[in-house]
Design a protein around this motif. Structure first.
Motif, PDB file in Angstrom:
ATOM      1  N   ILE A 131     -16.410 -59.166  11.832  1.00 29.95           N
ATOM      2  CA  ILE A 131     -17.371 -60.261  11.827  1.00 29.95           C
ATOM      3  C   ILE A 131     -17.322 -60.928  10.453  1.00 29.95           C
ATOM      4  O   ILE A 131     -17.220 -60.255   9.425  1.00 29.95           O
ATOM      5  N   ASP A 132     -17.365 -62.240  10.470  1.00 27.06           N
ATOM      6  CA  ASP A 132     -17.406 -63.028   9.240  1.00 27.06           C
ATOM      7  C   ASP A 132     -18.868 -63.318   8.911  1.00 27.06           C
ATOM      8  O   ASP A 132     -19.563 -63.986   9.667  1.00 27.06           O
ATOM      9  N   HIS A 133     -19.345 -62.792   7.773  1.00 24.22           N
ATOM     10  CA  HIS A 133     -20.755 -62.939   7.426  1.00 24.22           C
ATOM     11  C   HIS A 133     -21.106 -64.355   6.979  1.00 24.22           C
ATOM     12  O   HIS A 133     -22.289 -64.683   6.857  1.00 24.22           O
ATOM     13  N   LYS A 134     -20.114 -65.180   6.741  1.00 22.58           N
ATOM     14  CA  LYS A 134     -20.382 -66.557   6.347  1.00 22.58           C
ATOM     15  C   LYS A 134     -20.732 -67.442   7.542  1.00 22.58           C
ATOM     16  O   LYS A 134     -21.642 -68.269   7.471  1.00 22.58           O
ATOM     17  N   ASN A 135     -19.994 -67.259   8.654  1.00 20.49           N
ATOM     18  CA  ASN A 135     -20.211 -68.149   9.809  1.00 20.49           C
ATOM     19  C   ASN A 135     -20.550 -67.419  11.099  1.00 20.49           C
ATOM     20  O   ASN A 135     -20.759 -68.050  12.141  1.00 20.49           O
ATOM     21  N   THR A 174      -6.088 -59.230  -5.439  1.00 21.86           N
ATOM     22  CA  THR A 174      -7.131 -60.054  -4.809  1.00 21.86           C
ATOM     23  C   THR A 174      -6.551 -61.029  -3.790  1.00 21.86           C
ATOM     24  O   THR A 174      -7.278 -61.538  -2.940  1.00 21.86           O
ATOM     25  N   ASP A 175      -5.253 -61.294  -3.865  1.00 21.27           N
ATOM     26  CA  ASP A 175      -4.621 -62.158  -2.864  1.00 21.27           C
ATOM     27  C   ASP A 175      -4.667 -61.539  -1.473  1.00 21.27           C
ATOM     28  O   ASP A 175      -4.506 -62.250  -0.468  1.00 21.27           O
ATOM     29  N   TYR A 176      -4.903 -60.234  -1.418  1.00 25.57           N
ATOM     30  CA  TYR A 176      -4.886 -59.522  -0.140  1.00 25.57           C
ATOM     31  C   TYR A 176      -6.287 -59.133   0.335  1.00 25.57           C
ATOM     32  O   TYR A 176      -6.439 -58.434   1.334  1.00 25.57           O
ATOM     33  N   VAL A 177      -7.318 -59.582  -0.400  1.00 24.33           N
ATOM     34  CA  VAL A 177      -8.704 -59.246  -0.053  1.00 24.33           C
ATOM     35  C   VAL A 177      -9.343 -60.397   0.716  1.00 24.33           C
ATOM     36  O   VAL A 177      -9.278 -61.554   0.293  1.00 24.33           O
ATOM     37  N   GLN A 178      -9.959 -60.074   1.847  1.00 23.27           N
ATOM     38  CA  GLN A 178     -10.725 -61.052   2.623  1.00 23.27           C
ATOM     39  C   GLN A 178     -12.208 -60.708   2.461  1.00 23.27           C
ATOM     40  O   GLN A 178     -12.655 -59.658   2.918  1.00 23.27           O
ATOM     41  N   TYR A 179     -12.956 -61.599   1.801  1.00 21.70           N
ATOM     42  CA  TYR A 179     -14.347 -61.343   1.465  1.00 21.70           C
ATOM     43  C   TYR A 179     -15.280 -61.710   2.622  1.00 21.70           C
ATOM     44  O   TYR A 179     -14.958 -62.540   3.473  1.00 21.70           O
ATOM     45  N   ASN A 180     -16.458 -61.052   2.608  1.00 21.43           N
ATOM     46  CA  ASN A 180     -17.503 -61.294   3.615  1.00 21.43           C
ATOM     47  C   ASN A 180     -17.010 -61.008   5.031  1.00 21.43           C
ATOM     48  O   ASN A 180     -17.505 -61.574   6.000  1.00 21.43           O
ATOM     49  N   CYS A 223      -7.076 -56.294   3.089  1.00 21.40           N
ATOM     50  CA  CYS A 223      -8.278 -55.585   2.649  1.00 21.40           C
ATOM     51  C   CYS A 223      -9.520 -56.349   3.090  1.00 21.40           C
ATOM     52  O   CYS A 223      -9.700 -57.512   2.719  1.00 21.40           O
ATOM     53  N   PHE A 224     -10.378 -55.701   3.862  1.00 20.09           N
ATOM     54  CA  PHE A 224     -11.611 -56.318   4.344  1.00 20.09           C
ATOM     55  C   PHE A 224     -12.784 -55.828   3.501  1.00 20.09           C
ATOM     56  O   PHE A 224     -13.091 -54.631   3.480  1.00 20.09           O
ATOM     57  N   GLU A 225     -13.424 -56.744   2.797  1.00 17.11           N
ATOM     58  CA  GLU A 225     -14.584 -56.438   1.969  1.00 17.11           C
ATOM     59  C   GLU A 225     -15.780 -57.203   2.511  1.00 17.11           C
ATOM     60  O   GLU A 225     -15.743 -58.428   2.634  1.00 17.11           O
ATOM     61  N   ARG A 226     -16.847 -56.464   2.839  1.00 18.12           N
ATOM     62  CA  ARG A 226     -17.966 -57.117   3.524  1.00 18.12           C
ATOM     63  C   ARG A 226     -18.878 -57.916   2.592  1.00 18.12           C
ATOM     64  O   ARG A 226     -19.712 -58.681   3.049  1.00 18.12           O
ATOM     65  N   THR A 227     -18.735 -57.736   1.263  1.00 15.12           N
ATOM     66  CA  THR A 227     -19.506 -58.540   0.317  1.00 15.12           C
ATOM     67  C   THR A 227     -18.606 -59.644  -0.248  1.00 15.12           C
ATOM     68  O   THR A 227     -17.461 -59.808   0.186  1.00 15.12           O
ATOM     69  N   ASP A 228     -19.099 -60.363  -1.243  1.00 13.92           N
ATOM     70  CA  ASP A 228     -18.319 -61.456  -1.820  1.00 13.92           C
ATOM     71  C   ASP A 228     -17.646 -61.077  -3.135  1.00 13.92           C
ATOM     72  O   ASP A 228     -17.181 -61.937  -3.876  1.00 13.92           O
ATOM     73  N   GLU A 229     -17.570 -59.739  -3.424  1.00 18.79           N
ATOM     74  CA  GLU A 229     -16.938 -59.282  -4.658  1.00 18.79           C
ATOM     75  C   GLU A 229     -16.259 -57.934  -4.427  1.00 18.79           C
ATOM     76  O   GLU A 229     -16.663 -57.156  -3.567  1.00 18.79           O
ATOM     77  N   ILE A 230     -15.233 -57.658  -5.237  1.00 20.83           N
ATOM     78  CA  ILE A 230     -14.632 -56.330  -5.244  1.00 20.83           C
ATOM     79  C   ILE A 230     -15.485 -55.403  -6.123  1.00 20.83           C
ATOM     80  O   ILE A 230     -16.370 -55.848  -6.835  1.00 20.83           O
ATOM     81  N   GLY A 231     -15.208 -54.116  -6.066  1.00 21.94           N
ATOM     82  CA  GLY A 231     -15.862 -53.170  -6.976  1.00 21.94           C
ATOM     83  C   GLY A 231     -16.756 -52.152  -6.316  1.00 21.94           C
ATOM     84  O   GLY A 231     -17.130 -51.164  -6.940  1.00 21.94           O
ATOM     85  N   GLY A 232     -17.154 -52.386  -5.051  1.00 19.48           N
ATOM     86  CA  GLY A 232     -17.984 -51.406  -4.360  1.00 19.48           C
ATOM     87  C   GLY A 232     -19.283 -51.135  -5.089  1.00 19.48           C
ATOM     88  O   GLY A 232     -19.959 -52.058  -5.560  1.00 19.48           O
ATOM     89  N   LEU A 233     -19.630 -49.854  -5.212  1.00 17.78           N
ATOM     90  CA  LEU A 233     -20.918 -49.503  -5.829  1.00 17.78           C
ATOM     91  C   LEU A 233     -20.956 -49.837  -7.311  1.00 17.78           C
ATOM     92  O   LEU A 233     -22.036 -49.885  -7.915  1.00 17.78           O
ATOM     93  N   TRP A 234     -19.779 -50.100  -7.922  1.00 18.60           N
ATOM     94  CA  TRP A 234     -19.749 -50.418  -9.355  1.00 18.60           C
ATOM     95  C   TRP A 234     -19.987 -51.892  -9.630  1.00 18.60           C
ATOM     96  O   TRP A 234     -20.017 -52.310 -10.791  1.00 18.60           O
TER      97      TRP A 234
END
Length: 533
Positions: free
Chosen positions: A130-134, A101-107, A30-41
């Motif tokens: 793209i990795d938003h951290k580096n 969450t073990d399967y989520v890659q943040y940023n 799972c690719f999440e572009r922010t640093d948290e799960i939950g989307g708009l919530w």
């Protein structure tokens, strides 16, 4: 070796997509572009284009028993209509409970999804990230893709004559979070959907609000007679079964009469130029109170702006406007997917079950949650994921290309006939019929007759009670042992958060008296059908 599935987005759809992959023995990433799960919530004060977010005060419009995932009930002590912080906590608990969450890659943001060179043979996809951290970029290959980015994407910002000359502040509802910077302001809100109504109520407590609507609206309350959540009261199989006996005109008249008993829409300046069932419902419990207080004034469509005011199409004018908020919705699409695979125009998604591109050779890509239901979106997204993962696994074969197009065209024709023509009404679905369509393909649609043979009491609750998501875990693929108990105890969880004071001679009420009332209603519906035949 398990098939590797890319899940794009870590919101509610992405989380249940990840779980469904695990349930089917697939390997999700799972690719999440922010640093948290939950989307708009996941509430944040930080505004980012393309990233939807609720307001600080947002309360969800669907009740907890109707919006939960089908094998993970929302805690009984949570309120029936949850503040966004409760919704986000539920998603976090769901993710923790199932180890998601073990399967989520943040940023990690997906930049491009394109078919692999050997797609015609394998159905595989290459994904550029793209990795938003580096700032690092790279590409990975996957056997299938679940697109879980939803339909609250790019802002729809219509132009109005003179708006560029307006000297006050102009923003889209996407960028609004809380009211404090607007204290003492005169505010124009354009658009009377759910967001426009919620902002009008909130801002009217700190300033003067003018709410502009082009066509008017019909306002629904979150609660029905006796304080019952409206979706619990009306989203029931027997109701959906028997309303089809009545002509659409009769249903609209009944709906209009019911809604006008609470608010005389004409007197409040809200009267719509279309019947109640021809729009996606606007849900708001407080707008009428703010109108009678004078802190919200309903206006017609905007004709033009001046440097500090606005003229409406009925010739009226409001001067000294400080702020204009465009509550004009969103334009959704998937710019990171090859255009000849997915190209959304005017918010139209011509996909089978709003998921599968019918002309794609291999059904290894699916969009999730791109629907606007008359009910909760979370259980529908979950069933879409259950279907998609079984298709990816090879346990479910979709209909032929011609049959898929036939289904798509039928849905488009139904929407055109039933709803006001609008960019808003392109992905409308009715909760029970659409859930049943998906469940039939998944292999988990409840069979009332078969249930009745084995468990009459359960069958009565399934048919006459609220159509909760648990019904789709009773049988077939993904069966959950706790489904029956969750169905039978639904009303206990509805009542629990309200029981903060013991009442004398308290009675919970029994199912049988309610069923007698329901049977009387059914008889009345059948009689009306013959009268209007």
């Amino acid at each position: 070796m398990a098939k590797r599935i890319a899940v794009i987005g870590g919101g509610c759809s992405g989380l249940t997509a990840t779980k469904c992959c695990l349930d089917e023995g697939l390997e999700p990433v799972c690719f999440e572009r922010t640093d948290e799960i939950g989307g708009l919530w996941k509430y944040t004060m930080h505004v980012k284009d393309g990233q939807a977010c609720v307001m600080r005060s947002t309360v969800i419009n669907t009740s907890k028993e109707m919006m939960c995932f089908s094998d993970y009930p929302i805690p009984k002590h949570y309120p029936n209509f949850m503040h966004n912080s409760h919704v986000w906590q539920y998603f976090k608990d769901y993710a923790k409970h199932f180890g998601l969450t073990d399967y989520v890659q943040y940023n990690k943001e997906v930049v491009m999804v394109k078919r692999a060179e050997d797609f015609s043979k394998t159905g595989r996809w290459n994904i550029e990230l793209i990795d938003h951290k580096n700032g690092e970029t790279w590409s990975e290959s996957f056997d299938a893709v679940l697109v879980c980015t939803g339909h609250h994407a790019e802002k729809n910002e219509p132009s109005f004559p003179g708006l560029s000359d307006f000297k006050g502040k102009v923003l889209h509802s996407h960028d609004y979070r809380e009211p404090w910077e607007f204290v003492g302001k005169r505010i124009l809100i354009i658009g009377i959907g759910n967001s426009g109504g919620d902002m009008a109520v909130e801002l009217s407590r700190v300033g003067q609000v003018f709410l502009s609507t082009r066509r008017g609206t019909w306002i629904l309350s979150r609660i029905s007679n006796g304080g019952m959540p409206v979706d619990i009261a009306y989203i029931r199989r027997f109701i959906f079964k028997f309303v089809h006996f009545l002509p659409r005109s009769v249903l609209n008249n009944l709906a209009a009469s019911t809604l006008n008993k609470r608010i005389d829409h004409a007197m409040f300046g809200l009267k719509a130029d279309f019947p109640p069932l021809a729009q996606h419902p606007m849900v708001n419990d407080d707008l009428a109170n703010r109108i009678v207080c004078g802190s919200v004034k309903i206006k017609t469509d905007v004709k033009q702006f001046t440097s500090n005011g606005v003229e409406f199409v009925d010739g009226t004018f409001e001067d000294n406007i400080d702020v204009v908020i465009l509550a004009t919705g969103y334009i959704f699409g998937f710019p990171f997917i090859e255009k000849d695979v997915v190209d959304v125009k005017e918010n139209r998604l011509p996909f089978f079950k709003y998921m599968f591109p019918p002309d794609l050779e291999h059904k290894t890509l699916a969009t999730i949650g791109c629907i606007q239901p008359l009910g909760a979106i979370m259980p529908i997204a979950e069933l879409q994921c259950r279907l998609a993962t079984r298709v990816f696994k090879g346990d479910v074969t979709l209909p032929s290309r011609a049959q898929m197009w036939e289904d798509i065209r039928a849905k488009e024709a139904h929407m055109a006939k039933q709803y006001v023509k609008s960019q808003r009404h392109t992905i409308q679905v009715e909760y029970i019929p659409f859930m049943d369509e998906l469940a039939e393909l998944v292999g988990c649609k409840p069979d009332i007759v078969e249930i009745f043979k084995k468990d009459p009491k359960l069958a009565m609750h399934v048919f006459f009670g609220p159509c909760t998501p648990y019904q789709f875990r009773l049988t077939g693929s993904g069966r959950w042992e706790g489904a029956r108990d969750a169905i039978m105890t639904t009303m206990d969880r509805v009542r629990f958060p309200l029981a903060t004071r013991c009442n004398p001679q308290e009675s919970k009420g029994a199912l049988v008296p309610h069923l007698l009332k329901l049977l009387i209603i059914i008889a009345a519906v059948i009689l009306l059908r013959f009268l209007f035949a």
